[in-house]
Design an enzyme around this catalytic site. Structure first.
Site, mmCIF file in Angstrom:
data_model
loop_
_atom_site.group_PDB
_atom_site.id
_atom_site.type_symbol
_atom_site.label_atom_id
_atom_site.label_comp_id
_atom_site.label_asym_id
_atom_site.label_seq_id
_atom_site.Cartn_x
_atom_site.Cartn_y
_atom_site.Cartn_z
ATOM 1 N N HIS A 82 0.801 -1.233 0.000
ATOM 2 C CA HIS A 82 0.000 0.000 0.000
ATOM 3 C C HIS A 82 0.828 1.275 0.000
ATOM 4 O O HIS A 82 0.430 2.278 -0.560
ATOM 5 C CB HIS A 82 -0.984 0.005 1.175
ATOM 6 C CG HIS A 82 -0.353 -0.004 2.535
ATOM 7 N ND1 HIS A 82 0.003 -1.174 3.169
ATOM 8 C CD2 HIS A 82 0.003 1.005 3.369
ATOM 9 C CE1 HIS A 82 0.536 -0.875 4.348
ATOM 10 N NE2 HIS A 82 0.559 0.436 4.495
ATOM 11 N N ASP A 139 -4.214 -1.025 8.093
ATOM 12 C CA ASP A 139 -3.099 -0.076 8.181
ATOM 13 C C ASP A 139 -3.256 0.862 9.378
ATOM 14 O O ASP A 139 -2.295 1.117 10.103
ATOM 15 C CB ASP A 139 -3.018 0.734 6.884
ATOM 16 C CG ASP A 139 -1.833 1.673 6.876
ATOM 17 O OD1 ASP A 139 -0.749 1.265 7.340
ATOM 18 O OD2 ASP A 139 -1.986 2.811 6.406
ATOM 19 N N HIS A 187 -6.035 3.331 0.006
ATOM 20 C CA HIS A 187 -5.948 2.922 1.414
ATOM 21 C C HIS A 187 -6.128 4.079 2.400
ATOM 22 O O HIS A 187 -6.244 3.856 3.594
ATOM 23 C CB HIS A 187 -4.660 2.147 1.695
ATOM 24 C CG HIS A 187 -3.406 2.959 1.699
ATOM 25 N ND1 HIS A 187 -2.769 3.348 0.539
ATOM 26 C CD2 HIS A 187 -2.664 3.466 2.704
ATOM 27 C CE1 HIS A 187 -1.689 4.041 0.840
ATOM 28 N NE2 HIS A 187 -1.605 4.141 2.157
ATOM 29 N N HIS A 188 -6.178 5.334 1.907
ATOM 30 C CA HIS A 188 -6.501 6.455 2.796
ATOM 31 C C HIS A 188 -7.858 7.080 2.483
ATOM 32 O O HIS A 188 -8.183 8.154 2.993
ATOM 33 C CB HIS A 188 -5.399 7.517 2.754
ATOM 34 C CG HIS A 188 -4.126 7.055 3.385
ATOM 35 N ND1 HIS A 188 -4.029 6.752 4.726
ATOM 36 C CD2 HIS A 188 -2.898 6.819 2.859
ATOM 37 C CE1 HIS A 188 -2.781 6.352 5.002
ATOM 38 N NE2 HIS A 188 -2.085 6.375 3.878
ATOM 39 N N LYS A 234 5.476 5.785 -1.287
ATOM 40 C CA LYS A 234 6.297 6.633 -0.420
ATOM 41 C C LYS A 234 7.733 6.775 -0.926
ATOM 42 O O LYS A 234 8.453 7.672 -0.473
ATOM 43 C CB LYS A 234 6.295 6.092 1.016
ATOM 44 C CG LYS A 234 5.020 6.439 1.776
ATOM 45 C CD LYS A 234 5.098 5.967 3.220
ATOM 46 C CE LYS A 234 3.860 6.412 4.011
ATOM 47 N NZ LYS A 234 3.873 5.856 5.382
HETATM 48 P P1 C2E Z 1 1.305 6.067 9.098
HETATM 49 O O1 C2E Z 1 2.119 6.655 10.193
HETATM 50 O O2 C2E Z 1 1.590 4.695 8.702
HETATM 51 O O3 C2E Z 1 -0.229 6.173 9.511
HETATM 52 C C1 C2E Z 1 -1.234 5.528 8.781
HETATM 53 C C2 C2E Z 1 -2.588 6.006 9.140
HETATM 54 O O4 C2E Z 1 -2.880 5.588 10.483
HETATM 55 C C3 C2E Z 1 -2.756 7.518 9.166
HETATM 56 O O5 C2E Z 1 -3.076 7.981 7.895
HETATM 57 C C4 C2E Z 1 -3.906 7.672 10.138
HETATM 58 O O6 C2E Z 1 -5.127 7.404 9.498
HETATM 59 C C5 C2E Z 1 -3.677 6.577 11.136
HETATM 60 N N1 C2E Z 1 -2.923 7.085 12.302
HETATM 61 C C6 C2E Z 1 -1.622 6.930 12.565
HETATM 62 N N2 C2E Z 1 -1.318 7.494 13.742
HETATM 63 C C7 C2E Z 1 -2.446 8.032 14.240
HETATM 64 C C8 C2E Z 1 -2.777 8.755 15.446
HETATM 65 O O7 C2E Z 1 -1.943 8.999 16.307
HETATM 66 N N3 C2E Z 1 -4.079 9.127 15.605
HETATM 67 C C9 C2E Z 1 -5.027 8.850 14.681
HETATM 68 N N4 C2E Z 1 -6.274 9.257 14.879
HETATM 69 N N5 C2E Z 1 -4.744 8.167 13.516
HETATM 70 C C10 C2E Z 1 -3.481 7.771 13.314
HETATM 71 P P2 C2E Z 1 -2.823 9.502 7.508
HETATM 72 O O8 C2E Z 1 -3.229 10.394 8.605
HETATM 73 O O9 C2E Z 1 -3.459 9.725 6.180
HETATM 74 O O10 C2E Z 1 -1.281 9.607 7.360
HETATM 75 C C11 C2E Z 1 -0.592 9.025 6.291
HETATM 76 C C12 C2E Z 1 0.860 9.011 6.553
HETATM 77 O O11 C2E Z 1 1.319 10.338 6.617
HETATM 78 C C13 C2E Z 1 1.309 8.387 7.876
HETATM 79 O O12 C2E Z 1 1.460 6.973 7.795
HETATM 80 C C14 C2E Z 1 2.626 9.046 8.066
HETATM 81 O O13 C2E Z 1 3.617 8.462 7.275
HETATM 82 C C15 C2E Z 1 2.367 10.442 7.560
HETATM 83 N N6 C2E Z 1 1.923 11.338 8.641
HETATM 84 C C16 C2E Z 1 0.688 11.566 9.100
HETATM 85 N N7 C2E Z 1 0.680 12.479 10.070
HETATM 86 C C17 C2E Z 1 1.966 12.825 10.261
HETATM 87 C C18 C2E Z 1 2.636 13.778 11.152
HETATM 88 O O14 C2E Z 1 2.024 14.431 11.998
HETATM 89 N N8 C2E Z 1 3.969 13.875 11.050
HETATM 90 C C19 C2E Z 1 4.695 13.137 10.151
HETATM 91 N N9 C2E Z 1 6.016 13.285 10.130
HETATM 92 N N10 C2E Z 1 4.105 12.270 9.301
HETATM 93 C C20 C2E Z 1 2.760 12.128 9.348
HETATM 94 C C1 SIN Z 2 0.839 5.244 5.519
HETATM 95 O O1 SIN Z 2 1.651 4.583 6.109
HETATM 96 O O2 SIN Z 2 0.208 5.465 4.538
HETATM 97 C C2 SIN Z 2 0.753 6.078 5.954
HETATM 98 C C3 SIN Z 2 0.064 5.518 6.401
HETATM 99 C C4 SIN Z 2 0.086 4.318 5.744
HETATM 100 O O3 SIN Z 2 0.839 3.410 6.130
HETATM 101 O O4 SIN Z 2 -0.789 4.214 4.957
HETATM 102 FE FE FE Z 3 -0.272 5.238 3.263
HETATM 103 FE FE FE Z 4 1.404 1.542 6.271
#
Ligand code: C2E
Ligand code: SIN
Ligand code: FE
Ligand code: FE
Ligand code: SIN
Ligand code: SIN
Ligand code: SIN
Length: 373
Positions: free
Chosen positions: A225, A309, A280-281, A229
């Site tokens: 997914h 995810d 996936h988002h 990146k």
């Molecule tokens: P990821 O870290 O793998 O997170 C995947 C998804 O898990 C996020 O999609 C969100 O829907 C959920 N998620 C993760 N952590 C939390 C949390 O603490 N609270 C809640 N409510 N949901 C959470 P999302 O938001 O579309 O983010 C996609 C990707 O963008 C994330 O993958 C990460 O790589 C990045 N990202 C998101 N927010 C941040 C941030 O504040 N700082 C940084 N550096 N990266 C971010």
């Molecule tokens: C993310 O990892 O896309 C960000 C979140 C993700 O794993 O989908």
């Molecule tokens: Fe993603």
């Molecule tokens: Fe992921």
């Protein structure tokens, strides 16, 4: 830098999709075994294939028995395989090369036996064809040998295709795991995150009653997914704080990048993976990205991966957050049923929560040095 990797992946998948368009060979070999038994008036026919890793000959197909496995230097079959010689006996038990083990196990008495090597048109021996117990004569005839040789020539080509296809599927699986892992170098996501997401979707697919092949497809597709990146700069991916609005716009593009990398393949697996990367988002209520699809506009694969995810992201450390405990993640996901997630999948998630927890525990993250291999 990012662009270069992106282009490499693009080339690679174009190549891969060409390889994958080879069709799954049909069951013609099985029919051939039946036809040859009739034509040769044999009691049974067996097709042995060679497994070079194990050093054995095993029956790909055999009348009347489950499976025979013999060392490739044993029996008439082994002799025929190694020398490439046709062996035609009126009484196998008079020949010291004959391996009686299979007769003993299957309570069978082999008398006449014809063994012909399975040789591809390129001259590679891949196995042995055997006909046992001519029913209308004491031994197989010159005509039978001719029939057998023709059957072998055809079977060898089909079977070789099949063997190549199996190898291709194995290496395809490996490539997927390696590619999925490629994101982890940029993202600090672990190999285990990738494995877990696949396994969570597997649990859901089984609960949905999918057949084995479909279960396997989503299990392998879901880990891809975040492949997009590779197109997002490290400075954003690894930022320890909240993203600025500009950074967030770039981050969200990982969905379409992933889709572009995977979308042109003819392989069903990579097509599903492309959808998964794109969707996936997306969220059930239409508030997700990149397109704000809602409900069943989002493919089932996208909906499953979204839940898997987020559950895994919540319960894992990220550069920007600490891991939540499992119960907290469970209650958030439950709360978001019908908002972010497909309600049916949330129900499945809750009903199978123990399995999700077990996967998380079995494949928990370890603090390991990330090395280049
Ligand atoms: P990821 O870290 O793998 O997170 C995947 C998804 O898990 C996020 O999609 C969100 O829907 C959920 N998620 C993760 N952590 C939390 C949390 O603490 N609270 C809640 N409510 N949901 C959470 P999302 O938001 O579309 O983010 C996609 C990707 O963008 C994330 O993958 C990460 O790589 C990045 N990202 C998101 N927010 C941040 C941030 O504040 N700082 C940084 N550096 N990266 C971010
Ligand atoms: C993310 O990892 O896309 C960000 C979140 C993700 O794993 O989908
Ligand atoms: Fe993603
Ligand atoms: Fe992921
Ligand atoms: C068989 O039982 O069919 C194999 C025995 C042999 O080839 O010696
Ligand atoms: C993975 O991509 O590592 C998980 C898929 C599998 O377990 O076969
Ligand atoms: C199934 O229902 O078995 C598979 C669903 C799909 O592949 O779309």
């Amino acid at each position: 830098m990012e662009k270069e990797l992106y282009n490499k992946l693009l080339k690679f998948f174009t190549f891969l999709s060409k390889c994958l368009s080879i069709k799954d060979p049909n069951t013609s070999v099985v029919h051939l075994a039946d036809i040859s038994r009739d034509l040769m008036e044999a009691d049974r026919c067996s097709i042995f294939l060679h497994d070079s890793e194990q050093g054995v000959l095993y029956t790909y197909y055999a009348h009347g028995v489950d499976k025979i496995v013999i060392p490739d230097d044993s029996g008439i079959a082994g002799y025929c395989f190694r020398t490439g010689e046709i062996v035609n006996l009126d009484d196998a038990y008079k020949d010291p090369r004959f391996n009686r083990e299979s007769d003993r196990v299957h309570n069978y008495r082999t008398k006449s036996l014809l063994a012909v090597p399975l040789r591809t048109p390129q001259g590679k021996t891949i196995g042995v064809f055997e006909a046992l117990n001519k029913k209308t004569a004491p031994a197989f005839t010159e005509d039978d040998i001719l029939i057998a040789q023709n059957i072998c020539l055809y079977s060898a080509s089909v079977l070789e295709g099949m063997i190549l296809y199996e190898q291709l599927k194995r290496s395809q699986k490996e490539v997927i795991i390696r590619l999925s892992n490629a994101t982890k170098f940029k993202d600090k996501e672990t190999r285990n995150h990738i494995i877990r997401v696949g396994l969570y979707t597997e649990v859901m697919a089984r609960a949905l009653g999918w057949d084995e092949e479909s279960v396997e497809l989503i299990k392998l597709a879901a880990p891809m997914h975040d492949i997009g990146k590779v197109g997002v700069p490290d400075a954003i991916l690894q930022k320890p704080d909240k993203l600025t609005p500009e950074e967030w716009i770039i981050m969200k593009k990982h969905t379409v990048y992933g889709y572009d990398i995977l979308k042109d393949s003819e392989s069903r697996l990579l097509q599903i993976a492309a959808l998964v990367a794109l969707e996936h988002h997306e969220k059930w209520d239409g508030s997700g990205y990149p397109y704000g699809k809602r409900g069943e506009e989002i493919s089932i694969y996208g909906r499953m991966t979204a839940l898997a995810d987020v559950f895994d992201a919540l319960t894992s450390d990220r550069p920007y957050k600490k891991a939540w405990d499992l119960e907290a993640a469970k209650s958030l996901i439950t709360k978001l049923s019908g908002v972010d997630f497909d309600p049916e999948l949330v129900e499945i998630f809750n009903q199978n929560f123990d399995e999700f927890a077990r996967i998380k525990e079995t494949y928990k993250d370890q603090e390991v040095e990330i090395s280049e291999d």
